[in-house]
Design a protein around this motif. Sequence first.
Motif, PDB file in Angstrom:
ATOM      1  N   HIS A 214     -33.703 -68.476  91.453  1.00 12.63           N
ATOM      2  CA  HIS A 214     -32.574 -67.756  92.076  1.00 12.63           C
ATOM      3  C   HIS A 214     -31.503 -68.747  92.543  1.00 12.63           C
ATOM      4  O   HIS A 214     -30.329 -68.613  92.202  1.00 12.63           O
ATOM      5  CB  HIS A 214     -33.126 -66.942  93.251  1.00 12.63           C
ATOM      6  CG  HIS A 214     -32.097 -66.349  94.160  1.00 12.63           C
ATOM      7  ND1 HIS A 214     -31.936 -64.998  94.305  1.00 12.63           N
ATOM      8  CD2 HIS A 214     -31.195 -66.924  94.998  1.00 12.63           C
ATOM      9  CE1 HIS A 214     -30.967 -64.767  95.175  1.00 12.63           C
ATOM     10  NE2 HIS A 214     -30.500 -65.920  95.611  1.00 12.63           N
ATOM     11  N   GLU A 215     -31.924 -69.747  93.307  1.00 12.02           N
ATOM     12  CA  GLU A 215     -30.957 -70.707  93.852  1.00 12.02           C
ATOM     13  C   GLU A 215     -30.282 -71.511  92.742  1.00 12.02           C
ATOM     14  O   GLU A 215     -29.082 -71.764  92.776  1.00 12.02           O
ATOM     15  CB  GLU A 215     -31.633 -71.652  94.851  1.00 12.02           C
ATOM     16  CG  GLU A 215     -32.198 -70.967  96.096  1.00 12.02           C
ATOM     17  CD  GLU A 215     -31.152 -70.230  96.916  1.00 12.02           C
ATOM     18  OE1 GLU A 215     -29.950 -70.558  96.805  1.00 12.02           O
ATOM     19  OE2 GLU A 215     -31.530 -69.317  97.661  1.00 12.02           O
ATOM     20  N   HIS A 218     -27.487 -69.831  91.031  1.00 12.95           N
ATOM     21  CA  HIS A 218     -26.196 -69.891  91.719  1.00 12.95           C
ATOM     22  C   HIS A 218     -25.343 -71.027  91.154  1.00 12.95           C
ATOM     23  O   HIS A 218     -24.119 -70.920  91.097  1.00 12.95           O
ATOM     24  CB  HIS A 218     -26.385 -70.097  93.226  1.00 12.95           C
ATOM     25  CG  HIS A 218     -26.852 -68.853  93.927  1.00 12.95           C
ATOM     26  ND1 HIS A 218     -26.494 -67.603  93.539  1.00 12.95           N
ATOM     27  CD2 HIS A 218     -27.644 -68.696  95.031  1.00 12.95           C
ATOM     28  CE1 HIS A 218     -27.046 -66.715  94.352  1.00 12.95           C
ATOM     29  NE2 HIS A 218     -27.755 -67.351  95.260  1.00 12.95           N
ATOM     30  N   ASP A 224     -25.360 -63.403  94.267  1.00  8.93           N
ATOM     31  CA  ASP A 224     -26.432 -62.603  94.857  1.00  8.93           C
ATOM     32  C   ASP A 224     -26.105 -61.129  94.727  1.00  8.93           C
ATOM     33  O   ASP A 224     -24.968 -60.723  94.931  1.00  8.93           O
ATOM     34  CB  ASP A 224     -26.566 -62.928  96.350  1.00  8.93           C
ATOM     35  CG  ASP A 224     -27.200 -64.275  96.562  1.00  8.93           C
ATOM     36  OD1 ASP A 224     -28.255 -64.521  95.969  1.00  8.93           O
ATOM     37  OD2 ASP A 224     -26.625 -65.072  97.322  1.00  8.93           O
ATOM     38  N   TYR A 226     -26.839 -59.005  96.836  1.00  2.95           N
ATOM     39  CA  TYR A 226     -26.377 -58.549  98.148  1.00  2.95           C
ATOM     40  C   TYR A 226     -24.940 -58.991  98.438  1.00  2.95           C
ATOM     41  O   TYR A 226     -24.288 -58.453  99.330  1.00  2.95           O
ATOM     42  CB  TYR A 226     -27.311 -58.964  99.282  1.00  2.95           C
ATOM     43  CG  TYR A 226     -27.766 -60.398  99.260  1.00  2.95           C
ATOM     44  CD1 TYR A 226     -29.005 -60.731  98.719  1.00  2.95           C
ATOM     45  CD2 TYR A 226     -26.976 -61.416  99.777  1.00  2.95           C
ATOM     46  CE1 TYR A 226     -29.445 -62.029  98.696  1.00  2.95           C
ATOM     47  CE2 TYR A 226     -27.414 -62.724  99.757  1.00  2.95           C
ATOM     48  CZ  TYR A 226     -28.648 -63.030  99.215  1.00  2.95           C
ATOM     49  OH  TYR A 226     -29.069 -64.326  99.194  1.00  2.95           O
TER      50      TYR A 226
HETATM   51 ZN   LIG Z   1     -28.845 -66.340  96.735  1.00  5.68          ZN
END
Ligand SMILES: [Zn+2]
Length: 251
Positions: A214-215, A218, A224, A226
């Motif tokens: 996930h990171e 980025h 994200d 969210y």
């Molecule tokens: Zn994130």
Amino acid sequence: MTFTAHVRSRGTSATGNFAFKWYVDGVEANSGIATSIAAGYEATYDLSYTWQQGHHVISFFADPANAITEKSEQNNLRTEHIDALLIGFWVERSVYNFFDTNQYSYAQRLGIADEANSWEDWAQRQVDKWNKMFEAAIFTSTPQGCIDRVRLDRVVIVNDNTLPLNGGLPTNHPDTRDKTVDVMWGFEKDILSSGFYNTTFSSSPFNLEPGLIHELNHARYLVDSYALNIHGKHIGVLDDNGNRIYPNTIL
Ligand SMILES: [Zn+2]
């Protein structure tokens, strides 16, 4: 250009000279006999390669005929994409040693087929999973999936409590002086005492660390969910067993 395979001997159970082979797109390109690697040492093997446009893969296979008895027989072959983005991991020594000590018995206990036996093997598992996610991301707008591929290109072992080496965050910016990799991440000793790398269950980051992928995504401009103002309780994605992946109460 030159591809370099790094082979590390972690112990004394594998000794003796061994054969190795290089492949380009699955076709043997080079081979040789390597002298025995002493316990705790690393040896490197080079392949000269003339760059070819398009998508190609390079493989290195140590002991392809399985003539040497080893603790793990599953970590001798790596196949890598020539045009992959380069990943660099900086790891504090205690974390590195923790994986070296515990990953093999964990993988055995849980029946993980890769027989991982080191921090590097664990790191390759994460990279392999990441590539599979790219490959599987086939949607109407992305009929070929995500065409990025990644390769673990650099592992730097540093002393405990030394990350970051040049300012920033220990995780996101392990060494901002380094310009040799496309994506970097740091692994701090402090995470061990939190029990994050639990060695007893299969959904532990000691097996697969989705937060890491996930990171790192980025760094490939993936935002994200969210950040789109969609919260977990609004995401109705189900896993293979029909359970919601984000099990927050549905409003
Ligand atoms: Zn994130």
